[in-house]
Write an enzyme that holds these catalytic residues in place. Structure first.
Site, PDB file in Angstrom:
ATOM      1  N   SER A  18       2.565   6.643   2.169  1.00  0.00           N
ATOM      2  CA  SER A  18       3.874   6.655   2.815  1.00  0.00           C
ATOM      3  C   SER A  18       4.962   7.162   1.871  1.00  0.00           C
ATOM      4  O   SER A  18       6.028   7.551   2.318  1.00  0.00           O
ATOM      5  CB  SER A  18       4.217   5.241   3.274  1.00  0.00           C
ATOM      6  OG  SER A  18       4.144   4.356   2.167  1.00  0.00           O
ATOM      7  N   TYR A  21       6.469   2.484   5.552  1.00  0.00           N
ATOM      8  CA  TYR A  21       5.632   2.339   6.731  1.00  0.00           C
ATOM      9  C   TYR A  21       5.373   0.845   7.024  1.00  0.00           C
ATOM     10  O   TYR A  21       5.112   0.473   8.154  1.00  0.00           O
ATOM     11  CB  TYR A  21       4.273   3.004   6.518  1.00  0.00           C
ATOM     12  CG  TYR A  21       4.215   4.521   6.597  1.00  0.00           C
ATOM     13  CD1 TYR A  21       5.362   5.312   6.572  1.00  0.00           C
ATOM     14  CD2 TYR A  21       2.974   5.156   6.702  1.00  0.00           C
ATOM     15  CE1 TYR A  21       5.277   6.701   6.633  1.00  0.00           C
ATOM     16  CE2 TYR A  21       2.874   6.536   6.774  1.00  0.00           C
ATOM     17  CZ  TYR A  21       4.020   7.311   6.732  1.00  0.00           C
ATOM     18  OH  TYR A  21       3.921   8.680   6.794  1.00  0.00           O
ATOM     19  N   GLY A  22       5.409   0.041   5.968  1.00  0.00           N
ATOM     20  CA  GLY A  22       4.948  -1.350   6.074  1.00  0.00           C
ATOM     21  C   GLY A  22       5.750  -2.245   6.997  1.00  0.00           C
ATOM     22  O   GLY A  22       5.277  -3.303   7.420  1.00  0.00           O
ATOM     23  N   CYS A  50      -2.478   4.605   1.097  1.00  0.00           N
ATOM     24  CA  CYS A  50      -1.551   3.604   1.647  1.00  0.00           C
ATOM     25  C   CYS A  50      -2.336   2.486   2.346  1.00  0.00           C
ATOM     26  O   CYS A  50      -3.135   2.754   3.251  1.00  0.00           O
ATOM     27  CB  CYS A  50      -0.642   4.307   2.653  1.00  0.00           C
ATOM     28  SG  CYS A  50       0.577   3.231   3.397  1.00  0.00           S
ATOM     29  N   THR A  86      -1.106   0.248   4.347  1.00  0.00           N
ATOM     30  CA  THR A  86      -0.634   0.109   5.722  1.00  0.00           C
ATOM     31  C   THR A  86      -1.360   1.100   6.634  1.00  0.00           C
ATOM     32  O   THR A  86      -1.859   0.733   7.701  1.00  0.00           O
ATOM     33  CB  THR A  86       0.894   0.323   5.774  1.00  0.00           C
ATOM     34  OG1 THR A  86       1.516  -0.632   4.902  1.00  0.00           O
ATOM     35  CG2 THR A  86       1.433   0.156   7.176  1.00  0.00           C
ATOM     36  N   GLU A 115      10.265  -0.502  -6.880  1.00  0.00           N
ATOM     37  CA  GLU A 115      10.952   0.803  -6.891  1.00  0.00           C
ATOM     38  C   GLU A 115      12.225   0.741  -7.735  1.00  0.00           C
ATOM     39  O   GLU A 115      12.674   1.745  -8.283  1.00  0.00           O
ATOM     40  CB  GLU A 115      11.221   1.270  -5.465  1.00  0.00           C
ATOM     41  CG  GLU A 115       9.913   1.507  -4.742  1.00  0.00           C
ATOM     42  CD  GLU A 115       9.944   2.548  -3.651  1.00  0.00           C
ATOM     43  OE1 GLU A 115      11.018   3.083  -3.342  1.00  0.00           O
ATOM     44  OE2 GLU A 115       8.850   2.810  -3.094  1.00  0.00           O
ATOM     45  N   CYS A 124      -1.336  -3.602  -1.474  1.00  0.00           N
ATOM     46  CA  CYS A 124      -0.208  -2.684  -1.285  1.00  0.00           C
ATOM     47  C   CYS A 124      -0.149  -1.802  -2.532  1.00  0.00           C
ATOM     48  O   CYS A 124      -0.369  -2.291  -3.647  1.00  0.00           O
ATOM     49  CB  CYS A 124       1.088  -3.469  -1.117  1.00  0.00           C
ATOM     50  SG  CYS A 124       2.565  -2.432  -1.076  1.00  0.00           S
ATOM     51  N   THR A 125       0.158  -0.537  -2.301  1.00  0.00           N
ATOM     52  CA  THR A 125       0.153   0.427  -3.409  1.00  0.00           C
ATOM     53  C   THR A 125       1.038   0.014  -4.592  1.00  0.00           C
ATOM     54  O   THR A 125       0.764   0.375  -5.727  1.00  0.00           O
ATOM     55  CB  THR A 125       0.661   1.793  -2.903  1.00  0.00           C
ATOM     56  OG1 THR A 125       1.861   1.575  -2.156  1.00  0.00           O
ATOM     57  CG2 THR A 125      -0.374   2.476  -2.055  1.00  0.00           C
ATOM     58  N   HIS A 126       2.120  -0.704  -4.305  1.00  0.00           N
ATOM     59  CA  HIS A 126       3.088  -1.032  -5.360  1.00  0.00           C
ATOM     60  C   HIS A 126       2.676  -2.224  -6.225  1.00  0.00           C
ATOM     61  O   HIS A 126       3.175  -2.387  -7.330  1.00  0.00           O
ATOM     62  CB  HIS A 126       4.446  -1.359  -4.731  1.00  0.00           C
ATOM     63  CG  HIS A 126       5.145  -0.179  -4.134  1.00  0.00           C
ATOM     64  ND1 HIS A 126       4.587   0.587  -3.138  1.00  0.00           N
ATOM     65  CD2 HIS A 126       6.359   0.364  -4.395  1.00  0.00           C
ATOM     66  CE1 HIS A 126       5.434   1.551  -2.805  1.00  0.00           C
ATOM     67  NE2 HIS A 126       6.512   1.432  -3.552  1.00  0.00           N
TER      68      HIS A 126
HETATM   69  N1  DGL Z   1       2.322   2.353   0.642  1.00  0.00           N
HETATM   70  C1  DGL Z   1       2.612   1.142   1.382  1.00  0.00           C
HETATM   71  C2  DGL Z   1       1.339   0.268   1.390  1.00  0.00           C
HETATM   72  O1  DGL Z   1       0.481   0.344   0.533  1.00  0.00           O
HETATM   73  C3  DGL Z   1       3.786   0.373   0.811  1.00  0.00           C
HETATM   74  C4  DGL Z   1       5.134   1.044   1.054  1.00  0.00           C
HETATM   75  C5  DGL Z   1       5.485   1.135   2.529  1.00  0.00           C
HETATM   76  O2  DGL Z   1       5.800   0.109   3.165  1.00  0.00           O
HETATM   77  O3  DGL Z   1       5.442   2.240   3.046  1.00  0.00           O
HETATM   78  O4  DGL Z   1       1.189  -0.528   2.287  1.00  0.00           O
END
Ligand code: DGL
Length: 269
Positions: free
Chosen positions: A14, A45-46, A76, A78, A155, A187-189
């Site tokens: 995302s 996207y989440g 991602c 999500t 972020e 989640c990626t972060h």
């Molecule tokens: N990349 C999304 C994930 O891993 C996190 C960021 C988003 O909410 O888009 O779910």
């Protein structure tokens, strides 16, 4: 013209977070060419509905197909949770998301079969990790929690601040009460918050980085399909985004753990 094996692995997310998955891929598969697409114009996207995420996912897949990739990695969580089938149907290529590899790594790691899952609201509401864990081992108990504040904190670069520690304690304390011994960073972060998460869970929990587990799965799939790049040329990693590249470039290195190089803007279909 490049041979099938020299074609890049396509990775999309995302936005910027999927660079944690690229980082794991670069460590594990340093010979591979990679094209990364981050949908920075439409992130996050989440917090969006599955229908909207599925629409965006089709556009993201088309961006990578236009780059003639040999396989697609959905970085991602999500998208992997609510729209992996959209990618599989559109692309006639090997595809992996991050849920199945992450769940498998957690099922292998747990000793007491109590597994925690943290992710975006969309990922947690989908129950994708819980369902996959149940499929792998019906005796596993899953305890899930959406942690929406983690994405903006990462972020912002607040990886180890007092505020982040307080938020992490608030989110994770209920999971420690459930005595989970393994926690999926869904989640990626979240891999960037490993040290704060380890601190608030007092080092009692094994942290599963879905990105690392996914890189191992990508390696397995490349071998399965005979798609490993054995060319002696220096591999190329290309970064594409759907909004202006400046912010991505500014914070991307934190996610990737190395210099990013050129980032180009592309239109999504
Ligand atoms: N990349 C999304 C994930 O891993 C996190 C960021 C988003 O909410 O888009 O779910």
């Amino acid at each position: 013209m490049s041979t099938q094996n020299e074609k890049p692995i396509g990775v999309f997310d995302s936005g910027i977070g999927g660079l944690t998955v690229v980082r794991a891929l670069l460590e594990r598969l340093p010979n591979e060419n990679i094209v990364y697409f981050g949908d920075t114009a439409r992130v996050p996207y989440g917090s969006k509905s599955p229908q909207v995420v599925r629409e965006y996912t089709l556009g993201d897949t088309n961006v990578l197909l236009a780059k003639d990739v040999k396989m697609i990695v959905v970085a991602c969580n999500t998208v992997s949770a609510v729209a992996l089938d959209v990618v599989q149907k559109r692309a006639n290529l090997p595809v992996t998301g991050v849920i199945t590899p992450g769940a498998a790594a957690a099922a292998r790691a747990t000793k007491n079969r109590r597994i925690g899952v943290i992710g975006t609201a969309a990922t947690v509401n989908s129950n994708a990790y819980a369902n996959e864990l149940q499929r792998l081992d019906p005796a596993v108990q899953t305890h899930s929690r959406a942690c929406p504040l983690f994405v903006p904190l990462v972020e912002e670069g607040w990886l180890e601040t007092k505020a982040t520690e307080l938020v992490a304690t608030e989110y994770l304390f209920p999971l420690t009460l459930e005595k989970v011994d393994t926690l999926i960073l869904g989640c990626t972060h979240y891999p960037l918050l490993k040290s704060v998460i380890a601190k608030v869970t007092k080092g009692m929990v094994t942290l599963i980085d879905s990105g690392e587990a996914t890189a191992a799965e990508v390696e397995r799939m490349l071998d399965e399909h005979g798609l490993r790049n054995t060319s002696p040329h220096r591999p190329n990693v290309q970064f594409l985004v759907s909004d202006a590249p400046e912010k991505f470039t500014a914070i991307g290195e934190r996610f990737l753990g190395r210099k990013l190089g050129v980032v180009k803007r592309v239109a999504t279909g």
